[in-house]
Scaffold this motif. Sequence first.
Motif, PDB file in Angstrom:
ATOM      1  N   ARG A 190       0.975  -1.734   0.147  1.00  0.00           N
ATOM      2  CA  ARG A 190      -0.107  -0.081  -0.072  1.00  0.00           C
ATOM      3  C   ARG A 190       0.397   1.131   0.272  1.00  0.00           C
ATOM      4  O   ARG A 190       2.617   0.709  -0.224  1.00  0.00           O
ATOM      5  N   ALA A 191       0.252   2.592  -0.417  1.00  0.00           N
ATOM      6  CA  ALA A 191       1.530   3.511  -0.430  1.00  0.00           C
ATOM      7  C   ALA A 191       0.919   3.723   0.739  1.00  0.00           C
ATOM      8  O   ALA A 191       0.353   3.513   1.546  1.00  0.00           O
ATOM      9  N   VAL A 192       2.350   5.260   1.090  1.00  0.00           N
ATOM     10  CA  VAL A 192       2.520   6.145   2.190  1.00  0.00           C
ATOM     11  C   VAL A 192       0.971   7.029   2.265  1.00  0.00           C
ATOM     12  O   VAL A 192       1.113   7.120   1.563  1.00  0.00           O
ATOM     13  N   PRO A 193       0.252   6.800   3.594  1.00  0.00           N
ATOM     14  CA  PRO A 193      -1.073   7.294   4.026  1.00  0.00           C
ATOM     15  C   PRO A 193      -0.542   8.889   3.695  1.00  0.00           C
ATOM     16  O   PRO A 193       0.472   9.573   3.916  1.00  0.00           O
ATOM     17  N   THR A 194      -1.447   9.759   3.500  1.00  0.00           N
ATOM     18  CA  THR A 194      -0.910  11.038   3.657  1.00  0.00           C
ATOM     19  C   THR A 194      -1.057  11.104   5.207  1.00  0.00           C
ATOM     20  O   THR A 194      -2.173  11.486   6.157  1.00  0.00           O
ATOM     21  N   GLY A 195       0.780  12.672   4.950  1.00  0.00           N
ATOM     22  CA  GLY A 195       0.361  12.887   6.361  1.00  0.00           C
ATOM     23  C   GLY A 195       0.565  11.713   8.035  1.00  0.00           C
ATOM     24  O   GLY A 195       1.013  11.814   8.725  1.00  0.00           O
ATOM     25  N   TYR A 196       1.351  11.261   6.422  1.00  0.00           N
ATOM     26  CA  TYR A 196       2.543  10.063   7.343  1.00  0.00           C
ATOM     27  C   TYR A 196       3.861  10.054   6.340  1.00  0.00           C
ATOM     28  O   TYR A 196       3.821  10.401   5.960  1.00  0.00           O
ATOM     29  N   VAL A 197       4.748   9.372   7.768  1.00  0.00           N
ATOM     30  CA  VAL A 197       5.973   9.531   6.463  1.00  0.00           C
ATOM     31  C   VAL A 197       6.626   8.204   7.312  1.00  0.00           C
ATOM     32  O   VAL A 197       6.040   7.787   8.080  1.00  0.00           O
ATOM     33  N   VAL A 198       7.960   7.818   6.557  1.00  0.00           N
ATOM     34  CA  VAL A 198       8.753   6.319   6.972  1.00  0.00           C
ATOM     35  C   VAL A 198       9.737   6.743   7.740  1.00  0.00           C
ATOM     36  O   VAL A 198      10.726   7.505   7.056  1.00  0.00           O
TER      37      VAL A 198
END
Length: 261
Positions: A190-198
């Motif tokens: 899945r894609a990195v959700p908006t408002g999140y970082v890795v």
Amino acid sequence: MFRYTSEHKDFIQKFAPGRYNDEITNLFNARFGTNLTENQIKNFKSNHKIKSHVPSGRATGREILFTKKQKDFIVKHVEGRSNVELTDLFNSHFGLSIKVSQIKSFKKNNRLSSGLTGRFEPGRVPFNKGIKKYWIGGEDTQFKKGHIPKNYMPVGTERVNTDDYVDIKIADPNKWRGKHLVIWEKHNERAVPTGYVVIFGDGNRRNFNPDNLILVTRGQLAIMNRRGLIQKDAELTRTGILLADIYKKIGEKKRERKNEK
């Protein structure tokens, strides 16, 4: 009071030379997910005797921070290109997402001109109208269909960007993405959700083990950086995420009690 970590200090020392305080502040907040003010950065520099060595006067208007290499690129390619074209070329070359307004501001502050009028005068006939070939010679040196430039980098090529993160080319002609993001998304499907970082659990930007790549909200990251909760051990960093949530809850309760008074 914001608590600076050794990573914070190293970052400011690295990026302070040649940059104004507002530029350093923007870079710092973007890198660590914080909300420091320009005055806080200024005081930190003063307390640690960090100098920027920039002139007291500067061009009016605000422009994003460009490295010397990026500035040279803009100067070299500005002629004959619209702001949109120049921005697209810049972002493709450096793998960034600079806005057209930021390129436009840089050009204005540095008195750069594309030489374009921005309009096609009424009644003007294109110089090549009805002409299939308007040049003489040169066929031997022209790019043939399917020609691959010498500086072409195939999909999958890796590079280290100006923030010391590894990027990987994910598509032609020149689309790049953080390698840690690509690996996290592939592993989690899945894609990195908006408002999140890795983030890297152990702080090592070269450790791409999926277990070391941790998804956090920007709010969590801001608290973790402020509290020094990102450790050199992924499990400890995960504990730091729990602490960040606790600190956030405590802050919310304090604000609620303050508003009730």
